[in-house]
Scaffold this active site. Structure first.
Site, short mmCIF file in Angstrom:
data_model
loop_
_atom_site.label_atom_id
_atom_site.label_comp_id
_atom_site.label_asym_id
_atom_site.label_seq_id
_atom_site.Cartn_x
_atom_site.Cartn_y
_atom_site.Cartn_z
N LYS A 1 -96.86 -16.70 -12.75
CA LYS A 1 -98.30 -16.90 -12.96
C LYS A 1 -98.56 -18.16 -13.78
CE LYS A 1 -99.64 -11.99 -13.12
NZ LYS A 1 -100.60 -11.98 -12.02
N ASP B 1 -96.32 -8.55 -16.93
CA ASP B 1 -96.26 -9.11 -15.58
C ASP B 1 -96.36 -10.63 -15.64
OD1 ASP B 1 -96.37 -9.69 -12.91
OD2 ASP B 1 -98.38 -8.86 -12.57
N ARG C 1 -97.48 -2.66 -6.39
CA ARG C 1 -97.40 -1.80 -5.20
C ARG C 1 -95.97 -1.38 -4.91
NH1 ARG C 1 -100.23 -6.57 -1.95
NH2 ARG C 1 -101.02 -6.85 -4.07
N LYS D 1 -99.29 2.82 -12.70
CA LYS D 1 -98.54 1.56 -12.72
C LYS D 1 -98.29 1.19 -14.17
CE LYS D 1 -99.02 -3.46 -11.87
NZ LYS D 1 -99.79 -4.55 -11.22
N GLU E 1 -96.16 -7.01 -7.46
CA GLU E 1 -95.09 -6.09 -7.85
C GLU E 1 -95.55 -4.66 -8.06
OE1 GLU E 1 -96.83 -7.74 -9.93
OE2 GLU E 1 -97.23 -6.24 -11.46
N ASP F 1 -95.15 -11.59 -7.42
CA ASP F 1 -96.26 -11.20 -8.29
C ASP F 1 -97.04 -10.00 -7.72
OD1 ASP F 1 -97.89 -11.28 -10.48
OD2 ASP F 1 -99.08 -13.01 -9.81
N ASP G 1 -100.78 -4.77 -18.17
CA ASP G 1 -100.56 -4.39 -16.77
C ASP G 1 -99.94 -2.99 -16.64
OD1 ASP G 1 -100.96 -5.07 -14.13
OD2 ASP G 1 -99.03 -6.09 -13.89
#
Ligand code: BES
Ligand code: MN
Ligand code: ZN
Length: 496
Positions: free
Chosen positions: A274, A267, A348, A262, A346, A344, A285
């Site tokens: 967030k 993010d 996956r 990933k 995201e 959020d 991230d």
């Protein structure tokens, strides 16, 4: 990493004149061979200083005697090896880190002759690896260097029984150390500097080591149909990328093994934004992708005898007039549809397309993905263990074992129909968030729908890769978690 820090191995004998590191047990005595070399006066001095300093020779403790009169060196660094139990399970890299942190001279000699412990060539190499990792710092953006903190240069020589064997074992570790440094640097780099394009360029730099690198840009991904990944990136002014790295060190007929990362370069949460508090940490991230690049570097530089694919999904998750919305439904590369509940969740979405792509194109022996996927894994496991999810017990056991051996430990977490049920959607094949309960397992359950029954493991590294707990080999914000673990896994099971 301090380039000027040199590591080297020598035969027992020379003590040097800078820092001298010796090991003692709880009786405060070095081995007879070391005692003979440093002389009885120095042995007495150690006992006397220990009494004064309340140093008990315990494992992971050290005492420094400056300008010792009894031996002609600048500093005598006395390191404890502890009792029987400690000696049965030494973490060699951590020990190397401890030593590396104690020496401050220009030249140091560490006598790797430990009371009651056999030091193999492999162990000596791990000590050296730990010593090297300890010297990592990330200060490119500090315009004033802190001299007091700059314990960077110098030379550390390990005196061992068989220097040639230790040197050979360390040669393979040098690539691993460099791979970890690359991973740490990528994670530490600020998000304005490291966007998807710049990250892809760092992956491309692996071509120097003989790695084949392909980059997919937005257009290429549109053509393929990676709409889940592209949906995450569509709110960013910076385009998305996928980088595919291939190291072909095995037989041409061997199926490859595959690692997927990933790589969300930042993010913000997107429209489901967030809170401001701590949002700066979301530059990290992309630690999963950073680990994959670091691992490919390690494997290529030690010319691993395996065919390995590394694939990373690089996107930025931002709120914008063009950003993805809660309620959107995207069609993934696999053809399955996902309803976006929370923008959020995201990671996956990115992995869904990359995992499917990798199994479809490369038909790998297995896939392992790494992702800073959920805050819930921190709730479950804190920062010492990564969450392990797998559809294959043998693969899970091998990863667990490699974790214990490298100190990058994992804990297996559940998958199953109960979690699948939580991501059923009213409108699409699934939804991208199953709510708060079992948050790490519902995320993993979604990923499992994109691996097409290939043996697979998912490592949730949200807790271990960044803001990581300090130890003797990691004093920074990013740990480079996973490079050692997976290098070990490949070395022990997938090379010839
Ligand atoms: N990148 C985060 C997970 C994360 C949290 C990484 C803390 C490192 C430290 C991920 O994209 C995320 O936001 N996950 C959400 C999922 C939720 C919306 C279903 C989370 O964990 O809260
Ligand atoms: Mn997120
Ligand atoms: Zn994320």
């Amino acid at each position: 990493m301090a380039d000027s820090f040199k590591i080297d191995f020598q035969a027992h004998g020379a003590l040097g004149t800078g820092d001298l590191i010796v090991f003692v047990g709880e009786d405060l005595k070095p081995t007879p061979a070391v005692a003979k070399q440093i002389g009885p006066k120095a042995v007495q001095l150690i006992a006397k200083a220990a009494a004064a300093e309340n140093f008990k020779g315990k494992a992971k403790s050290a005492m420094v005697i400056t300008a010792p009169s009894a031996v002609a060196v600048d500093r005598l660094v006395v390191v404890g090896v502890g009792g029987e139990k400690d000696r049965a399970n030494v973490d060699w890299a951590q020990l190397g880190g401890l030593i590396s942190g104690k020496v401050n001279g220009k030249a140091a000699v560490a006598m790797l002759d430990l009371p009651g412990i056999e030091v193999s060539a492999d162990a000596a190499a791990d000590v050296a690896l730990g010593a090297q990792l300890r010297r990592y710092s990330f200060d490119h953006y500090k315009t004033k260097k802190d001299d007091a903190k700059a314990n960077t240069g110098g030379k550390l020589s390990f005196s061992v029984a068989d220097p040639a064997a230790a040197k050979k074992a360390y040669k393979a570790r040098e690539g691993v150390a460099a791979g970890i440094t690359i991973a740490r640097d990528l994670v530490n780099e600020p998000p304005n500097v490291l966007g998807p394009r710049e990250f892809a360029a760092r992956a491309e730099a692996l071509t120097k080591l003989g790695v084949e690198v392909e980059i997919l840009d937005d257009k290429a991904m549109q053509k393929l149909g990676m709409r889940a990944l592209l949906g995450v990136g569509q709110g960013s002014v910076r385009g998305s990328r996928v980088a595919i790295m291939r190291w072909n060190g095995g037989k041409a007929s061997d199926k490859p093994i595959a690692f997927v990362g990933k790589g969300v370069v930042f993010d913000s949460g997107g429209i489901s934004i967030k809170p401001a508090q701590g949002m700066e940490d979301m530059k990290g991230d992309m630690a999963g992708a950073a680990c994959v690049v670091g691992l490919m570097h390690a494997l290529a530089s030690r010319k691993a005898k395996a065919n390995v694919v590394g694939a990373i999904g690089l996107v930025e998750n931002m709120p914008d007039g063009n950003a993805q919305r809660p309620g959107d439904i995207v069609t993934t590369l696999s053809g399955q549809t996902i309803e976006i509940i929370n923008t959020d969740a995201e990671g996956r979405l990115v992995l869904a397309d990359v995992l499917w792509y990798v199994q479809d194109r490369f038909k790998p022996k297995f896939m392992i993905d790494l992702a800073t996927l959920t805050g819930a894994i921190l709730v479950a496991l804190a920062q010492e263990y990564a969450g392990l999810f797998s559809n294959n017990d043998e693969l899970a056991q091998r990863i667990t074992k490699a974790g214990l051996e490298t100190g990058e430990r994992v804990w297996r977490m559940p998958l199953g129909p109960e979690f699948d049920k939580l991501i059923e959607s009213k409108f699409a094949d699934m939804k991208n968030s199953g709510g708060r309960h079992g948050g790490s397992s519902t995320a993993a359950a979604l990923l499992q729908r994109f691996v097409n029954d290939v043996p697979w493991a998912h490592l949730d590294i949200a807790g271990t890769a960044m803001g990581s707990p300090q130890n003797e080999i990691n004093k920074g914000w990013s740990s480079g978690w996973g490079v050692r673990l997976l290098d070990r896994l490949v070395r022990d099971h997938y090379e010839g």
